[in-house]
Design a protein around this motif. Structure first.
Motif, PDB file in Angstrom:
ATOM      1  N   TRP A   1     -74.938  63.482 -13.346  1.00 36.00           N
ATOM      2  CA  TRP A   1     -76.137  63.097 -12.622  1.00 36.00           C
ATOM      3  C   TRP A   1     -77.298  62.843 -13.586  1.00 36.00           C
ATOM      4  O   TRP A   1     -77.591  63.677 -14.439  1.00 36.00           O
ATOM      5  CB  TRP A   1     -76.545  64.184 -11.626  1.00 36.00           C
TER       6      TRP A   1
ATOM      7  N   TYR B   1     -81.224  62.301 -13.578  1.00 30.14           N
ATOM      8  CA  TYR B   1     -82.393  62.545 -12.729  1.00 30.14           C
ATOM      9  C   TYR B   1     -83.643  62.203 -13.514  1.00 30.14           C
ATOM     10  O   TYR B   1     -83.803  62.639 -14.665  1.00 30.14           O
ATOM     11  CB  TYR B   1     -82.402  64.023 -12.311  1.00 30.14           C
TER      12      TYR B   1
ATOM     13  N   PRO C   1     -88.542  60.790  -7.295  1.00 31.69           N
ATOM     14  CA  PRO C   1     -87.668  60.735  -8.475  1.00 31.69           C
ATOM     15  C   PRO C   1     -86.666  59.586  -8.372  1.00 31.69           C
ATOM     16  O   PRO C   1     -86.501  58.970  -7.317  1.00 31.69           O
ATOM     17  CB  PRO C   1     -86.948  62.085  -8.433  1.00 31.69           C
TER      18      PRO C   1
ATOM     19  N   LEU D   1     -82.479  58.853  -9.193  1.00 33.25           N
ATOM     20  CA  LEU D   1     -81.238  59.615  -9.320  1.00 33.25           C
ATOM     21  C   LEU D   1     -80.065  58.651  -9.371  1.00 33.25           C
ATOM     22  O   LEU D   1     -79.956  57.745  -8.539  1.00 33.25           O
ATOM     23  CB  LEU D   1     -81.068  60.573  -8.144  1.00 33.25           C
TER      24      LEU D   1
ATOM     25  N   GLY E   1     -82.490  58.240  -5.468  1.00 33.08           N
ATOM     26  CA  GLY E   1     -83.665  59.097  -5.490  1.00 33.08           C
ATOM     27  C   GLY E   1     -84.349  59.270  -4.154  1.00 33.08           C
ATOM     28  O   GLY E   1     -85.116  60.232  -3.977  1.00 33.08           O
TER      29      GLY E   1
ATOM     30  N   ARG F   1     -80.880  66.594  -5.902  1.00 34.54           N
ATOM     31  CA  ARG F   1     -82.185  66.407  -6.539  1.00 34.54           C
ATOM     32  C   ARG F   1     -82.897  67.745  -6.726  1.00 34.54           C
ATOM     33  O   ARG F   1     -83.529  67.981  -7.772  1.00 34.54           O
ATOM     34  CB  ARG F   1     -83.048  65.458  -5.701  1.00 34.54           C
TER      35      ARG F   1
ATOM     36  N   LEU G   1     -81.344  69.588  -9.730  1.00 35.60           N
ATOM     37  CA  LEU G   1     -81.731  69.004 -11.008  1.00 35.60           C
ATOM     38  C   LEU G   1     -83.203  69.244 -11.316  1.00 35.60           C
ATOM     39  O   LEU G   1     -83.582  69.453 -12.478  1.00 35.60           O
ATOM     40  CB  LEU G   1     -81.412  67.512 -11.001  1.00 35.60           C
ATOM     41  N   GLU G   2     -84.022  69.244 -10.267  1.00 39.41           N
ATOM     42  CA  GLU G   2     -85.439  69.548 -10.468  1.00 39.41           C
ATOM     43  C   GLU G   2     -85.619  70.965 -10.992  1.00 39.41           C
ATOM     44  O   GLU G   2     -86.457  71.211 -11.868  1.00 39.41           O
ATOM     45  CB  GLU G   2     -86.216  69.366  -9.168  1.00 39.41           C
TER      46      GLU G   2
END
Length: 542
Positions: free
Chosen positions: A445, A447, A455, A457, A471, A480, A483-484
């Motif tokens: 992934w 990001y 974002p 993605l 995203g 998301r 990953l954030e």
């Protein structure tokens, strides 16, 4: 025998424009031979997809938000340690032939009372390298970049009396009527440069690197050979100018869907003049002909250099690092130049040849480990036997991978981009402080956090060409969020405490140190102090 390192960097060389990384028509046997002798790191990423910040990360081993040189021309501040600062105490001569894109911190030097032309001032101004010959490869008339007087002299010795032979000879063509056709204009990219092959920039700086190696003697050295091609101006001498016609060009990787409702920042970059130019197939074709020719010329010079190392008897004692400072979109994703985080821009070739017997088991291996540009400094330091300094260097040594003692170093890579100085920021109405993008890639992934916007993605497992931005897809909200959180954890790292290591802090005892110094905080009486000192083996006096 002394150990040496040859740290080769190309400028704007895409990861996939070598035969060892899969290009079907561009054959690069000499670079392929390096991959056969060492390890090809197939998933290497820059810390910023633009020249200056990327190089400052390469030279410091630190992320862009740590060293602070966020765009071209923004100085690397005085006090940031670079590769040369780590190697000189080990007795290693650390020198430069070619480009760094370094801007000196003149105000910082002045504040400390250091002259830029003093011995220490020169090292600080040149990214810690001894400037055997610096050539940033950008010498337009009246431009912001210093002319390389040595190259001018070389061209004049070859019979060219032009005021600026870099521009009018090495990077220009000529029509039948004798008119100069500047290589800055993309319409001239498929024409031969006026310079002969041997007088052009890539052979010239290869020769200067050979001069350094001849002169180096027995002292261990680390030479940064930094080529200024295949970066624009896109033009190359004969016979390379017409080796790769349209039948050998790859189709652009792009889709109409990318244009329909793009992420605002991506959409703004697609509007840039260079992106519009590379979206034109005829223009793209002319540039590809030159770009591929420049890489072929580069590969031939790598062959020349490797043969020279063997003749000089240093090939078996020299680590070779071959890489690039970033890629080039070349029309992929409707983009020109670099600057965003699709693989054509942010992914780079990375080959490391370790001559030591410990690396024999991995020769010819293609590693899928996630690797960052900041790993080069700790790898070279480790190779020379220097102690690790993780409180300063944020990258990780590749020697465990090269010696077959590990298969991975990290779970994700991070790259940053500050677009404050681009017209994109103004078109979007973004303030300077908010013009920031940060990419995190975990092997599947990708990001991209965009300050003030949603974002981006991409799932490179199902969409390896990165054509579908997820995203804004509600179905991928959990991904998301995960990953954030990874990115948030990365931002919380301790990056600025470079004057004392974690190990030294862990080994210290602040309570005992204060007590033995007579700083008595919180003690109710002297008996309590004696107990503490006795327990620490400091005696009971007090």
């Amino acid at each position: 025998m002394p150990k040496n390192v040859l740290f080769i960097m190309c400028d704007q060389l895409r990861w996939d424009y070598l035969s060892c990384t899969g290009h079907p028509h561009l054959h690069t046997p000499h670079i392929d031979a390096l991959a056969a002798r060492g390890v090809l790191f197939d998933r290497a990423y820059v810390q910023s997809p633009i020249c200056g910040p990327s190089r400052m990360s390469f030279y410091t081993g630190r992320y862009v938000s740590s060293h602070g040189s966020t765009w071209n021309g923004i100085p690397l501040k005085v006090g940031e340690m670079t590769l040369g600062d780590h190697l000189r105490p080990l007795g290693v001569r650390t020198a430069l032939c070619g480009k760094t894109h370094m801007a000196a911190d003149i105000e910082g030097l002045r504040r400390l009372g250091l002259s830029p032309d003093s011995e220490i001032g020169v090292l600080i101004s040149e990214c810690g390298f001894e400037p055997y010959e610096r050539d940033d490869g950008l010498h337009p008339d009246g431009g912001p970049y210093a002319r390389n007087s040595a190259y001018d002299a070389h061209m004049k010795d070859r019979g060219w009396q032009d005021e600026n032979p870099w521009h009018s000879v090495a990077n220009s063509a000529e029509d039948a009527e004798g008119n100069i056709l500047s290589g800055w204009f993309l319409d001239h990219a498929d024409k031969p440069a006026r310079a002969a092959d041997e007088d052009s920039e890539t052979p010239y700086i290869t020769g200067r690197a050979m001069d350094f190696i001849r002169e180096a003697g027995d002292q261990p050295w680390c030479l940064h050979l930094s080529y200024i091609k295949p970066h624009w101006p896109y033009i190359v001498p004969a016979p390379y100018h017409d080796l790769y016609g349209p039948e050998r060009h790859l189709d652009p990787v792009r889709s109409a869907a990318e244009k329909r409702d793009p992420h605002p920042v991506y959409g703004a970059f697609m509007q840039e003049r260079v992106s519009q130019a590379f979206s034109d197939d005829a223009t793209r074709g002319r540039v590809l002909t030159a770009y591929m020719g420049l890489i072929k010329q580069l590969d031939d010079q790598i062959g020349r250099l490797m043969a020279f190392l063997t003749e000089e008897g240093v090939a078996d004692d020299t680590m070779i690092v071959f890489t690039s400072d970033h890629g080039d979109y070349l029309g992929d994703h409707w983009m020109g130049e670099k600057e965003l985080f699709h693989d054509p821009s942010a992914r780079i070739p990375m080959i490391v040849v370790d001559p030591s017997p410990e690396a024999d088991a991995t020769r010819g291996v293609k590693s899928s480990a996630l690797v960052e540009a900041i790993d080069v400094v700790p790898t070279i330091l480790d190779y020379f036997g220097g102690a690790a300094v993780p409180h300063i260097i944020e990258g990780r040594s590749l020697l465990p991978l090269l010696h077959g003692k590990a298969e991975r170093l990290r779970d994700c890579v991070v790259s940053e981009y500050d677009y404050a100085q681009r017209d994109v920021r103004k078109r979007l109405g973004v303030e300077v402080k908010d013009a920031k993008l940060t990419m995190l890639f975990d092997g599947r992934w990708k990001y991209v956090f965009a300050e003030g916007f949603r974002p981006m993605l991409f799932d490179l497992e199902s969409d390896p060409d990165e054509l579908v931005d997820l995203g804004a897809d509600p179905a991928h909200a959990p991904e998301r969020a995960r990953l954030e959180q990874l990115l948030f954890r990365w931002t919380r790292r301790t990056a600025q405490r470079t004057t004392i290591s974690d190990a030294k802090i862990a080994a210290s005892d602040a309570t005992i140190g204060e007590a033995t110094a007579g700083i008595l905080i919180g003690y109710r009486n002297q008996d309590e102090l004696r107990e503490v000192l006795a327990a620490a083996g400091k005696g009971g006096e007090g």
